[in-house]
Scaffold this motif. Structure first.
Motif, PDB file in Angstrom:
ATOM      1  N   GLU A  56       0.839  -1.209   0.000  1.00 26.58           N
ATOM      2  CA  GLU A  56       0.000   0.000   0.000  1.00 26.58           C
ATOM      3  C   GLU A  56       0.869   1.252   0.000  1.00 26.58           C
ATOM      4  O   GLU A  56       0.542   2.239  -0.652  1.00 26.58           O
ATOM      5  N   CYS A  87      -2.658  -3.098   7.139  1.00 24.74           N
ATOM      6  CA  CYS A  87      -2.210  -3.131   8.534  1.00 24.74           C
ATOM      7  C   CYS A  87      -2.495  -1.774   9.184  1.00 24.74           C
ATOM      8  O   CYS A  87      -2.875  -0.812   8.519  1.00 24.74           O
ATOM      9  N   CYS A  90      -0.623   1.216   7.648  1.00 22.43           N
ATOM     10  CA  CYS A  90      -1.172   1.642   6.355  1.00 22.43           C
ATOM     11  C   CYS A  90      -2.504   2.372   6.544  1.00 22.43           C
ATOM     12  O   CYS A  90      -2.774   3.354   5.857  1.00 22.43           O
TER      13      CYS A  90
END
Ligand SMILES: [Zn+2]
Length: 127
Positions: A56, A87, A90
């Motif tokens: 990401e 996560c 991110c």
């Protein structure tokens, strides 16, 4: 572009690559569509001492390179095309680059999405 198309975009850039003994890349691919309808992708980097980053992150860097910051929808997949929700780091990054991204749709599977604000409630910047 359908959810399946975006998953395919993320998956086609996966594939483990080992540029050095200390580093691998490509175990995860991410693809996003911006508010303006552009698609950006990125792969993860795993390096020793925890200095790599998620797929990401690299998709977001590619987006920022094009001076866009608002994400409509995002997905990350591994080499087996399994979908991986972002996560915590991110989630935080997605929100901090543009608060409108609280409404970003995160793909969970072919039929379900969840908004970033559902994944990141009571954000510290807003309390
Ligand atoms: Zn992450």
């Amino acid at each position: 572009m359908t959810i399946q198309d975006l998953i395919n975009e993320a998956h086609k850039i996966t594939g483990k690559y080992r540029p050095s003994d200390e580093c691998t890349s490509g175990a995860v691919g991410a693809a996003l569509i911006t508010r303006d309808g552009n698609v950006y992708t990125g792969v993860n980097i795993d390096a020793s001492c925890g200095i790599g980053f998620c797929a990401e992150h690299s998709a977001i860097a590619e987006m920022l390179k094009h001076r866009e910051s608002e994400i409509e929808i995002l997905v990350a997949v591994n080499t087996r095309k399994e979908i991986l929700p972002p996560c915590g780091r991110c989630r935080e990054l997605i929100y901090q680059i543009n608060k409108a991204n609280a409404n970003t749709k995160i793909i969970l599977n072919l039929n379900d999405t969840i908004t970033l604000k559902e994944l990141l409630p009571l954000h510290w910047l807003d309390i």
